[in-house]
Design a protein around this motif. Structure first.
Motif: not given
Length: 92
Positions: A40, A44, A47-48
């Motif tokens: 996870q 994240e 994505k960022s």
């Protein structure tokens, strides 16, 4: 004839099997949970980081599209100029 089965021994074997499966599920469950949390965090971060890399930081989608289109036009112009030039080795 069917072989006789001692009911007591089969019950004790089942409880032993059940106890082992509970123990392995507890151990495996923790490991799965840790792997899920790690994955996870990785997702994240991906994505960022993919949104705001280098030149794209702070720019809108339309601005990036115009910039990329201009770069491609310049590349195409250079390719066409290179294609239309007579090569130096061919004219002897």
């Amino acid at each position: 004839m069917l072989p006789s089965v001692n009911k007591r021994s089969s019950v004790s074997n089942q409880s032993h099997i059940h106890r082992d499966s509970v123990l392995s599920a507890t151990i495996g469950g923790n490991q799965r949970e840790l792997a899920r949390q790690k994955n996870q965090k990785k997702l994240e971060k991906q994505k960022s980081s993919s949104k705001d890399k280098g030149e794209n930081r702070g720019k809108k989608l339309d601005d990036r599209r115009h910039r990329d289109a201009e770069v491609m036009r310049l590349k195409q112009q250079k390719a066409n100029e290179k294609k239309n030039e007579p090569s130096a080795g061919a004219s002897k």
